[in-house]
Motif scaffolding. Structure first.
Motif, PDB file in Angstrom:
ATOM      1  N   SER A 159       0.827  -1.209   0.000  1.00 55.57           N
ATOM      2  CA  SER A 159       0.000   0.000   0.000  1.00 55.57           C
ATOM      3  C   SER A 159       0.860   1.257   0.000  1.00 55.57           C
ATOM      4  CB  SER A 159      -0.981   0.002   1.175  1.00 55.57           C
ATOM      5  OG  SER A 159      -0.309   0.127   2.412  1.00 55.57           O
ATOM      6  N   ALA A 160       2.007   1.226   0.657  1.00 56.12           N
ATOM      7  CA  ALA A 160       2.923   2.374   0.631  1.00 56.12           C
ATOM      8  C   ALA A 160       3.496   2.551  -0.781  1.00 56.12           C
ATOM      9  CB  ALA A 160       4.041   2.191   1.642  1.00 56.12           C
ATOM     10  N   ALA A 161       3.933   1.464  -1.393  1.00 59.78           N
ATOM     11  CA  ALA A 161       4.489   1.538  -2.749  1.00 59.78           C
ATOM     12  C   ALA A 161       3.439   2.046  -3.734  1.00 59.78           C
ATOM     13  CB  ALA A 161       5.008   0.169  -3.185  1.00 59.78           C
ATOM     14  N   LYS A 162       2.218   1.582  -3.596  1.00 54.84           N
ATOM     15  CA  LYS A 162       1.128   2.010  -4.496  1.00 54.84           C
ATOM     16  C   LYS A 162       0.828   3.494  -4.309  1.00 54.84           C
ATOM     17  CE  LYS A 162      -2.403   1.150  -7.337  1.00 54.84           C
ATOM     18  NZ  LYS A 162      -2.886   2.442  -7.749  1.00 54.84           N
ATOM     19  N   GLU A 163       0.834   3.972  -3.082  1.00 55.75           N
ATOM     20  CA  GLU A 163       0.570   5.393  -2.848  1.00 55.75           C
ATOM     21  C   GLU A 163       1.684   6.261  -3.450  1.00 55.75           C
ATOM     22  OE1 GLU A 163      -0.425   8.630   0.657  1.00 55.75           O
ATOM     23  OE2 GLU A 163      -0.370   6.505   1.194  1.00 55.75           O
ATOM     24  N   ILE A 164       2.932   5.852  -3.274  1.00 55.36           N
ATOM     25  CA  ILE A 164       4.051   6.575  -3.890  1.00 55.36           C
ATOM     26  C   ILE A 164       3.884   6.594  -5.408  1.00 55.36           C
ATOM     27  CG2 ILE A 164       6.541   6.539  -4.331  1.00 55.36           C
ATOM     28  CD1 ILE A 164       6.782   5.309  -1.422  1.00 55.36           C
ATOM     29  N   MET A 165       3.526   5.461  -5.976  1.00 49.50           N
ATOM     30  CA  MET A 165       3.329   5.359  -7.424  1.00 49.50           C
ATOM     31  C   MET A 165       2.187   6.255  -7.889  1.00 49.50           C
ATOM     32  SD  MET A 165       4.403   4.007 -10.259  1.00 49.50           S
ATOM     33  CE  MET A 165       5.464   2.691  -9.706  1.00 49.50           C
ATOM     34  N   ASP A 166       1.069   6.233  -7.177  1.00 55.35           N
ATOM     35  CA  ASP A 166      -0.089   7.052  -7.567  1.00 55.35           C
ATOM     36  C   ASP A 166       0.232   8.544  -7.539  1.00 55.35           C
ATOM     37  OD1 ASP A 166      -1.586   4.753  -7.937  1.00 55.35           O
ATOM     38  OD2 ASP A 166      -2.670   4.938  -6.032  1.00 55.35           O
ATOM     39  N   ILE A 167       0.890   8.990  -6.478  1.00 54.24           N
ATOM     40  CA  ILE A 167       1.270  10.407  -6.375  1.00 54.24           C
ATOM     41  C   ILE A 167       2.220  10.764  -7.513  1.00 54.24           C
ATOM     42  CG2 ILE A 167       2.550  12.092  -4.991  1.00 54.24           C
ATOM     43  CD1 ILE A 167       1.492  10.541  -2.482  1.00 54.24           C
ATOM     44  N   SER A 168       3.185   9.921  -7.768  1.00 55.36           N
ATOM     45  CA  SER A 168       4.187  10.181  -8.807  1.00 55.36           C
ATOM     46  C   SER A 168       3.568  10.236 -10.196  1.00 55.36           C
ATOM     47  CB  SER A 168       5.263   9.101  -8.785  1.00 55.36           C
ATOM     48  OG  SER A 168       5.858   9.032  -7.527  1.00 55.36           O
ATOM     49  N   ARG A 169       2.701   9.318 -10.488  1.00 59.85           N
ATOM     50  CA  ARG A 169       2.066   9.301 -11.814  1.00 59.85           C
ATOM     51  C   ARG A 169       1.211  10.540 -12.026  1.00 59.85           C
ATOM     52  NH1 ARG A 169      -0.971   4.127 -13.271  1.00 59.85           N
ATOM     53  NH2 ARG A 169      -1.040   5.216 -15.248  1.00 59.85           N
ATOM     54  N   SER A 170       0.560  10.997 -10.963  1.00 60.99           N
ATOM     55  CA  SER A 170      -0.257  12.209 -11.051  1.00 60.99           C
ATOM     56  C   SER A 170       0.612  13.455 -11.210  1.00 60.99           C
ATOM     57  CB  SER A 170      -1.114  12.321  -9.790  1.00 60.99           C
ATOM     58  OG  SER A 170      -1.790  13.551  -9.765  1.00 60.99           O
ATOM     59  N   ARG A 171       1.658  13.545 -10.417  1.00 59.87           N
ATOM     60  CA  ARG A 171       2.518  14.733 -10.398  1.00 59.87           C
ATOM     61  C   ARG A 171       3.454  14.797 -11.603  1.00 59.87           C
ATOM     62  NH1 ARG A 171       4.936  16.034  -4.681  1.00 59.87           N
ATOM     63  NH2 ARG A 171       2.699  16.112  -4.343  1.00 59.87           N
ATOM     64  N   TYR A 172       3.909  13.645 -12.087  1.00 59.05           N
ATOM     65  CA  TYR A 172       4.885  13.594 -13.183  1.00 59.05           C
ATOM     66  C   TYR A 172       4.303  12.846 -14.370  1.00 59.05           C
ATOM     67  CZ  TYR A 172       7.627  14.615  -9.030  1.00 59.05           C
ATOM     68  OH  TYR A 172       8.075  15.154  -7.854  1.00 59.05           O
TER      69      TYR A 172
END
Length: 126
Positions: free
Chosen positions: A76-89
């Motif tokens: 869940s931590a890895a997925k949240e990092i991925m989701d934020i990153s995909r949205s921001r970048y």
């Protein structure tokens, strides 16, 4: 003619976080190391301009904010990092996040566990 891409990465970023499946792990906390890499098209221009790259401080803030939350699973931590990153970048070609736990409750001192997610803008055929 090829394409130049740029990686901006943080490696082995250490956190002591309340993440673990068992309540005692969340109470006591665990040591984690995170690798985080964003790959994107390289833009010709002023190589000294922060506008031509990603700010490491911003990448670290994403990790810090996610890793301080109490949760049961690294996934869940890895997925949240991925989701934020995909949205921001949204311009990123590839994003990789890997979280390593140094002391899982197996009763063995020299073992690490790891969860990794990789996003690729290009489809991968299997």
């Amino acid at each position: 003619m090829g394409i130049i891409t740029q990686d901006v990465a943080l490696q082995e970023v250490r956190f002591f976080s309340p993440i673990g499946y068992y309540a005692e792990e969340r109470l006591l906390g665990n040591e984690f190391f995170v690798d985080f890499c964003v790959t994107f098209p390289y833009e010709e221009g002023d190589a000294e301009a922060l506008t031509q790259t990603l700010n490491y401080e911003e990448l670290y803030a994403i990790l810090r904010d996610v890793m301080q939350k109490e949760r049961k699973l690294l996934e869940s931590a890895a997925k949240e990092i991925m989701d934020i990153s995909r949205s921001r970048y949204a311009f990123a070609n590839k994003i990789m996040v890997s979280i390593r736990k140094t002391t899982p409750p197996f009763g063995v001192d020299h073992i690490h566990t790891r969860v990794s997610l990789t996003y690729s803008a290009e489809s991968i055929g299997f």
